[in-house]
Design an enzyme around this catalytic site. Sequence first.
Site, PDB file in Angstrom:
ATOM      1  N   LYS A  99     -39.323  40.213 -25.922  1.00 26.51           N
ATOM      2  CA  LYS A  99     -38.273  39.702 -25.061  1.00 26.51           C
ATOM      3  C   LYS A  99     -37.559  40.817 -24.295  1.00 26.51           C
ATOM      4  CE  LYS A  99     -36.573  37.394 -28.736  1.00 26.51           C
ATOM      5  NZ  LYS A  99     -35.497  36.722 -29.514  1.00 26.51           N
ATOM      6  N   GLY A 100     -37.713  42.036 -24.757  1.00 31.06           N
ATOM      7  CA  GLY A 100     -36.947  43.151 -24.206  1.00 31.06           C
ATOM      8  C   GLY A 100     -37.096  43.359 -22.706  1.00 31.06           C
ATOM      9  N   ASP A 157     -32.327  45.423 -27.283  1.00 31.14           N
ATOM     10  CA  ASP A 157     -31.412  44.851 -28.274  1.00 31.14           C
ATOM     11  C   ASP A 157     -31.261  45.710 -29.520  1.00 31.14           C
ATOM     12  OD1 ASP A 157     -34.162  44.224 -29.225  1.00 31.14           O
ATOM     13  OD2 ASP A 157     -33.091  43.157 -30.819  1.00 31.14           O
ATOM     14  N   PHE A 160     -31.430  55.768 -30.150  1.00 27.28           N
ATOM     15  CA  PHE A 160     -31.582  54.314 -30.106  1.00 27.28           C
ATOM     16  C   PHE A 160     -30.691  53.746 -28.999  1.00 27.28           C
ATOM     17  CE2 PHE A 160     -31.207  49.885 -31.340  1.00 27.28           C
ATOM     18  CZ  PHE A 160     -32.541  49.593 -31.563  1.00 27.28           C
ATOM     19  N   VAL A 161     -31.316  53.084 -28.057  1.00 25.19           N
ATOM     20  CA  VAL A 161     -30.579  52.588 -26.894  1.00 25.19           C
ATOM     21  C   VAL A 161     -30.567  51.063 -26.845  1.00 25.19           C
ATOM     22  CG1 VAL A 161     -30.940  54.638 -25.465  1.00 25.19           C
ATOM     23  CG2 VAL A 161     -32.666  52.831 -25.450  1.00 25.19           C
ATOM     24  N   ASP A 171     -42.106  53.425 -27.169  1.00 26.89           N
ATOM     25  CA  ASP A 171     -41.465  54.168 -28.257  1.00 26.89           C
ATOM     26  C   ASP A 171     -42.566  54.772 -29.130  1.00 26.89           C
ATOM     27  OD1 ASP A 171     -39.092  54.899 -29.714  1.00 26.89           O
ATOM     28  OD2 ASP A 171     -39.438  53.281 -31.117  1.00 26.89           O
ATOM     29  N   ARG A 186     -28.442  42.769 -25.312  1.00 24.46           N
ATOM     30  CA  ARG A 186     -29.422  42.677 -24.227  1.00 24.46           C
ATOM     31  C   ARG A 186     -28.728  42.454 -22.881  1.00 24.46           C
ATOM     32  NH1 ARG A 186     -34.602  42.169 -26.556  1.00 24.46           N
ATOM     33  NH2 ARG A 186     -34.739  40.897 -28.431  1.00 24.46           N
ATOM     34  N   GLU A 228     -43.148  46.664 -19.509  1.00 25.66           N
ATOM     35  CA  GLU A 228     -42.532  46.827 -20.841  1.00 25.66           C
ATOM     36  C   GLU A 228     -41.131  47.398 -20.683  1.00 25.66           C
ATOM     37  OE1 GLU A 228     -42.080  46.559 -23.902  1.00 25.66           O
ATOM     38  OE2 GLU A 228     -43.894  46.669 -25.111  1.00 25.66           O
ATOM     39  N   ASP A 229     -40.298  47.153 -21.688  1.00 28.48           N
ATOM     40  CA  ASP A 229     -38.958  47.749 -21.651  1.00 28.48           C
ATOM     41  C   ASP A 229     -38.997  49.213 -22.072  1.00 28.48           C
ATOM     42  OD1 ASP A 229     -39.570  47.056 -24.295  1.00 28.48           O
ATOM     43  OD2 ASP A 229     -37.600  46.244 -24.768  1.00 28.48           O
ATOM     44  N   LYS A 251     -39.957  57.150 -24.492  1.00 24.27           N
ATOM     45  CA  LYS A 251     -39.368  58.049 -25.495  1.00 24.27           C
ATOM     46  C   LYS A 251     -40.509  58.829 -26.128  1.00 24.27           C
ATOM     47  CE  LYS A 251     -35.848  55.553 -27.933  1.00 24.27           C
ATOM     48  NZ  LYS A 251     -35.552  54.897 -29.217  1.00 24.27           N
TER      49      LYS A 251
HETATM   50  P1  IMP Z   1     -42.956  50.703 -30.170  1.00 18.70           P
HETATM   51  O1  IMP Z   1     -43.949  49.697 -30.641  1.00 18.70           O
HETATM   52  O2  IMP Z   1     -42.430  51.538 -31.290  1.00 18.70           O
HETATM   53  O3  IMP Z   1     -43.399  51.522 -29.000  1.00 18.70           O
HETATM   54  O4  IMP Z   1     -41.655  49.928 -29.773  1.00 18.70           O
HETATM   55  C1  IMP Z   1     -41.629  49.050 -28.774  1.00 18.70           C
HETATM   56  C2  IMP Z   1     -40.569  48.011 -29.013  1.00 18.70           C
HETATM   57  O5  IMP Z   1     -39.589  48.430 -29.957  1.00 18.70           O
HETATM   58  C3  IMP Z   1     -39.845  47.799 -27.719  1.00 18.70           C
HETATM   59  O6  IMP Z   1     -40.478  46.805 -26.954  1.00 18.70           O
HETATM   60  C4  IMP Z   1     -38.455  47.459 -28.184  1.00 18.70           C
HETATM   61  O7  IMP Z   1     -38.343  46.079 -28.380  1.00 18.70           O
HETATM   62  C5  IMP Z   1     -38.293  48.179 -29.518  1.00 18.70           C
HETATM   63  N1  IMP Z   1     -37.555  49.462 -29.370  1.00 18.70           N
HETATM   64  C6  IMP Z   1     -38.042  50.705 -29.459  1.00 18.70           C
HETATM   65  N2  IMP Z   1     -37.089  51.643 -29.259  1.00 18.70           N
HETATM   66  C7  IMP Z   1     -35.957  50.946 -29.018  1.00 18.70           C
HETATM   67  C8  IMP Z   1     -34.601  51.344 -28.715  1.00 18.70           C
HETATM   68  O8  IMP Z   1     -34.226  52.515 -28.594  1.00 18.70           O
HETATM   69  N3  IMP Z   1     -33.722  50.324 -28.542  1.00 18.70           N
HETATM   70  C9  IMP Z   1     -34.051  49.009 -28.642  1.00 18.70           C
HETATM   71  N4  IMP Z   1     -35.303  48.602 -28.906  1.00 18.70           N
HETATM   72  C10 IMP Z   1     -36.245  49.564 -29.104  1.00 18.70           C
HETATM   73 MG    MG Z   2     -36.680  44.800 -29.383  1.00 18.13          MG
END
Ligand code: IMP
Ligand code: MG
Length: 186
Positions: free
Chosen positions: A42-43, A159, A152-153, A101, A165, A97-98, A129
């Site tokens: 949803k991000g 969210d 963490f943002v 990470d 959000r 994508e938002d 990141k």
């Molecule tokens: P990844 O799978 O670790 O790359 O994370 C991706 C998902 O984790 C994103 O689509 C976000 O929903 C969540 N996420 C990762 N870092 C943050 C953050 O700093 N703030 C909020 N959500 C995050």
């Molecule tokens: Mg999220």
Amino acid sequence: MDRDIEKILLTEEQIENRIRELGRELTAAYAGKDPVVVGVLKGVVVFYADMLRQIKIPCQTDFMWISSYSGTTSTGAMEVKRDISTDIKGRHVLILEDIFDTGNSLEFTYHHLLSKEPASLKICTLLDKPERRRAGVTLRADYVGFTIPNEFVVGYGLDYNEHYRNLPYVGVLKQEVYEIGTCKSL
Ligand code: IMP
Ligand code: MG
């Protein structure tokens, strides 16, 4: 909500300007290709709505909903909660994508969509990141809004426990907020 924020990392104006720039790049890159723009819920919702309107060529829209992430730690396990409904075989697909990470979500999404045999598959993420990337993730984003430090943002779609959000900017959440484990301002 604003009092739960340690500092603003990206202002509304910075985000708006960067999305306009990305829009010019994407408009040029996808001209004549009628791309399918896939948002990862949803991000992405806030970024998606703004980004889409800066892609000034014919395109189709769709969404995927994947899940695994709760609170501030990723378990790594992913599932498709809602798949796209467009047949993307032979189509040019752009993932929005938002945040990129650890890379778990994007790797999962990328391979899931790749198995549907698109003509091309690219990634546009608002935030990257790189310090948080899990070892072994070789995937790269083709378009990045902002590279940010390892903090963490929240806001602009991102969210913490489904809150924040709706903040119009991207901010760093105060540590005490996740120590308490809920939205302090509730
Ligand atoms: P990844 O799978 O670790 O790359 O994370 C991706 C998902 O984790 C994103 O689509 C976000 O929903 C969540 N996420 C990762 N870092 C943050 C953050 O700093 N703030 C909020 N959500 C995050
Ligand atoms: Mg999220």
